[in-house]
Design an enzyme around this catalytic site. Sequence first.
Site, PDB file in Angstrom:
ATOM      1  N   SER A  60       0.915  -1.260   0.031  1.00  0.00           N
ATOM      2  CA  SER A  60       0.016  -0.061   0.102  1.00  0.00           C
ATOM      3  C   SER A  60       0.778   1.433  -0.009  1.00  0.00           C
ATOM      4  O   SER A  60       0.401   2.440  -0.703  1.00  0.00           O
ATOM      5  CB  SER A  60      -0.822   0.002   1.235  1.00  0.00           C
ATOM      6  OG  SER A  60      -2.038  -1.064   0.913  1.00  0.00           O
ATOM      7  N   PHE A  61       2.132   1.064   0.709  1.00  0.00           N
ATOM      8  CA  PHE A  61       2.900   2.246   0.503  1.00  0.00           C
ATOM      9  C   PHE A  61       3.265   2.824  -0.930  1.00  0.00           C
ATOM     10  O   PHE A  61       3.317   3.936  -1.061  1.00  0.00           O
ATOM     11  CB  PHE A  61       4.310   1.956   1.357  1.00  0.00           C
ATOM     12  CG  PHE A  61       5.130   3.251   1.407  1.00  0.00           C
ATOM     13  CD1 PHE A  61       6.173   3.682   0.669  1.00  0.00           C
ATOM     14  CD2 PHE A  61       4.816   4.163   2.394  1.00  0.00           C
ATOM     15  CE1 PHE A  61       6.991   4.738   0.794  1.00  0.00           C
ATOM     16  CE2 PHE A  61       5.708   5.420   2.694  1.00  0.00           C
ATOM     17  CZ  PHE A  61       6.585   5.662   1.765  1.00  0.00           C
ATOM     18  N   GLU A  62       3.104   1.786  -1.734  1.00  0.00           N
ATOM     19  CA  GLU A  62       3.512   2.167  -3.112  1.00  0.00           C
ATOM     20  C   GLU A  62       2.354   2.766  -4.087  1.00  0.00           C
ATOM     21  O   GLU A  62       2.468   2.798  -4.991  1.00  0.00           O
ATOM     22  CB  GLU A  62       4.113   1.010  -3.985  1.00  0.00           C
ATOM     23  CG  GLU A  62       5.501   0.938  -3.362  1.00  0.00           C
ATOM     24  CD  GLU A  62       5.754   0.262  -2.111  1.00  0.00           C
ATOM     25  OE1 GLU A  62       4.687  -0.549  -1.767  1.00  0.00           O
ATOM     26  OE2 GLU A  62       6.820   0.591  -1.163  1.00  0.00           O
ATOM     27  N   THR A  71       4.096  -3.082  15.624  1.00  0.00           N
ATOM     28  CA  THR A  71       4.371  -1.828  15.739  1.00  0.00           C
ATOM     29  C   THR A  71       3.786  -0.704  15.220  1.00  0.00           C
ATOM     30  O   THR A  71       2.674  -1.116  14.793  1.00  0.00           O
ATOM     31  CB  THR A  71       6.077  -1.689  15.263  1.00  0.00           C
ATOM     32  OG1 THR A  71       5.670  -1.847  13.469  1.00  0.00           O
ATOM     33  CG2 THR A  71       6.549  -2.935  15.708  1.00  0.00           C
ATOM     34  N   HIS A 119       4.248   0.788  12.240  1.00  0.00           N
ATOM     35  CA  HIS A 119       4.635   0.748  10.966  1.00  0.00           C
ATOM     36  C   HIS A 119       3.152   1.107   9.915  1.00  0.00           C
ATOM     37  O   HIS A 119       3.191   1.816   9.097  1.00  0.00           O
ATOM     38  CB  HIS A 119       4.981  -0.668  10.590  1.00  0.00           C
ATOM     39  CG  HIS A 119       5.666  -0.754   9.157  1.00  0.00           C
ATOM     40  ND1 HIS A 119       5.609  -1.581   8.116  1.00  0.00           N
ATOM     41  CD2 HIS A 119       6.451   0.316   8.522  1.00  0.00           C
ATOM     42  CE1 HIS A 119       6.207  -1.224   7.001  1.00  0.00           C
ATOM     43  NE2 HIS A 119       6.695  -0.119   7.473  1.00  0.00           N
ATOM     44  N   PHE A 165      -9.355   7.076  -2.490  1.00  0.00           N
ATOM     45  CA  PHE A 165      -8.682   6.500  -1.318  1.00  0.00           C
ATOM     46  C   PHE A 165      -9.456   5.186  -0.892  1.00  0.00           C
ATOM     47  O   PHE A 165     -10.074   5.046  -0.078  1.00  0.00           O
ATOM     48  CB  PHE A 165      -8.739   7.194   0.003  1.00  0.00           C
ATOM     49  CG  PHE A 165      -7.730   6.902   1.020  1.00  0.00           C
ATOM     50  CD1 PHE A 165      -8.596   6.712   2.280  1.00  0.00           C
ATOM     51  CD2 PHE A 165      -6.397   6.798   1.020  1.00  0.00           C
ATOM     52  CE1 PHE A 165      -7.895   6.267   3.402  1.00  0.00           C
ATOM     53  CE2 PHE A 165      -5.798   6.350   2.148  1.00  0.00           C
ATOM     54  CZ  PHE A 165      -6.549   6.283   3.398  1.00  0.00           C
TER      55      PHE A 165
HETATM   56  N1  LIG Z   1       2.295  -4.570   6.530  1.00  0.00           N
HETATM   57  C1  LIG Z   1       1.702  -4.053   5.403  1.00  0.00           C
HETATM   58  C2  LIG Z   1       2.227  -3.632   4.118  1.00  0.00           C
HETATM   59  N2  LIG Z   1       3.603  -3.702   4.330  1.00  0.00           N
HETATM   60  C3  LIG Z   1       4.532  -3.101   3.086  1.00  0.00           C
HETATM   61  C4  LIG Z   1       4.522  -1.619   2.844  1.00  0.00           C
HETATM   62  O1  LIG Z   1       3.227  -1.205   2.131  1.00  0.00           O
HETATM   63  C5  LIG Z   1       5.734  -1.367   1.727  1.00  0.00           C
HETATM   64  O2  LIG Z   1       5.432  -2.047   0.616  1.00  0.00           O
HETATM   65  C6  LIG Z   1       6.915  -1.641   2.137  1.00  0.00           C
HETATM   66  O3  LIG Z   1       7.308  -0.844   3.314  1.00  0.00           O
HETATM   67  C7  LIG Z   1       8.059  -1.419   1.415  1.00  0.00           C
HETATM   68  O4  LIG Z   1       8.022   0.167   1.024  1.00  0.00           O
HETATM   69  N3  LIG Z   1       1.687  -3.178   3.092  1.00  0.00           N
HETATM   70  C8  LIG Z   1       0.061  -3.478   2.800  1.00  0.00           C
HETATM   71  O5  LIG Z   1      -0.260  -3.166   1.739  1.00  0.00           O
HETATM   72  N4  LIG Z   1      -0.310  -4.120   3.957  1.00  0.00           N
HETATM   73  C9  LIG Z   1       0.229  -4.289   4.934  1.00  0.00           C
HETATM   74  O6  LIG Z   1      -0.372  -4.869   6.035  1.00  0.00           O
HETATM   75  C1  LIG Z   2       1.623  -2.985   8.582  1.00  0.00           C
HETATM   76  C2  LIG Z   2       2.720  -3.645   8.386  1.00  0.00           C
HETATM   77  O1  LIG Z   2       3.566  -3.401   7.624  1.00  0.00           O
HETATM   78  C3  LIG Z   2       2.869  -4.918   9.054  1.00  0.00           C
HETATM   79  O2  LIG Z   2       3.408  -5.854   8.522  1.00  0.00           O
HETATM   80  C4  LIG Z   2       4.308  -4.662   9.942  1.00  0.00           C
HETATM   81  O3  LIG Z   2       4.183  -5.683  11.023  1.00  0.00           O
HETATM   82  P1  LIG Z   2       5.005  -5.109  12.330  1.00  0.00           P
HETATM   83  O4  LIG Z   2       4.446  -3.863  13.019  1.00  0.00           O
HETATM   84  O5  LIG Z   2       4.600  -6.245  13.583  1.00  0.00           O
HETATM   85  O6  LIG Z   2       6.344  -5.294  12.165  1.00  0.00           O
END
Ligand SMILES: Nc1c(NC[C@H](O)[C@H](O)[C@H](O)CO)[nH]c(=O)[nH]c1=O
Ligand SMILES: CC(=O)[C@@H](O)COP(=O)(O)O
Length: 160
Positions: A65-67, A95, A97, A122
Amino acid sequence: MASALKNLSDYNSDNLIDISEKKFGLVVAEWNKAITDTLCKGAYDTLIKHGAMPENIIRNTVSGSFELSFGAQLLAQSDEIDVVICLGVVIKGETKHDDYICHAVAQGITQVSLKYNKPVIFGLVTTNDEQQAWDRAGGKHGNKGIEAAATAIHMLGICE
Ligand SMILES: Nc1c(NC[C@H](O)[C@H](O)[C@H](O)CO)[nH]c(=O)[nH]c1=O
Ligand SMILES: CC(=O)[C@@H](O)COP(=O)(O)O
């Protein structure tokens, strides 16, 4: 209004514009793929239901999703695209994140929408656990992909 009080698949379909010549960009995150694919099907089926042409719907995938913001920009910068729909599922981990991802996506796609002067929707599901995500991808709270597609159509009407 909480999804528990307003089903994500319920929307006003009155007075929708003709979208037969509108071009749609779908950007779908591959993280939680089974869920994001369900969101995407909901969005695609809703667009077709209301008259969009299959050849006018472009689907791109990004890693997570970040991308989504970058994926949205790649489509929004094209004169061939009228609206972009971003779809992803972010599930809380141990965390913070997830918070950083969700806030980055919200800010990022907003900037893309304003920069290219076109709607960027969104369609991010942001949950505490996987069940809550499924509940919003065709489960008891509806399908956020349907909501995102309906929003895209409504916004195109506003832009006309
Ligand atoms: N934990 C989830 C992620 N994590 C990956 C990030 O979106 C991203 O691709 C990475 O940090 C590299 O830039 N992404 C999701 O879409 N959903 C999650 O639960
Ligand atoms: C939302 C995420 O990126 C997820 O995979 C991170 O998990 P964590 O907070 O346990 O490292």
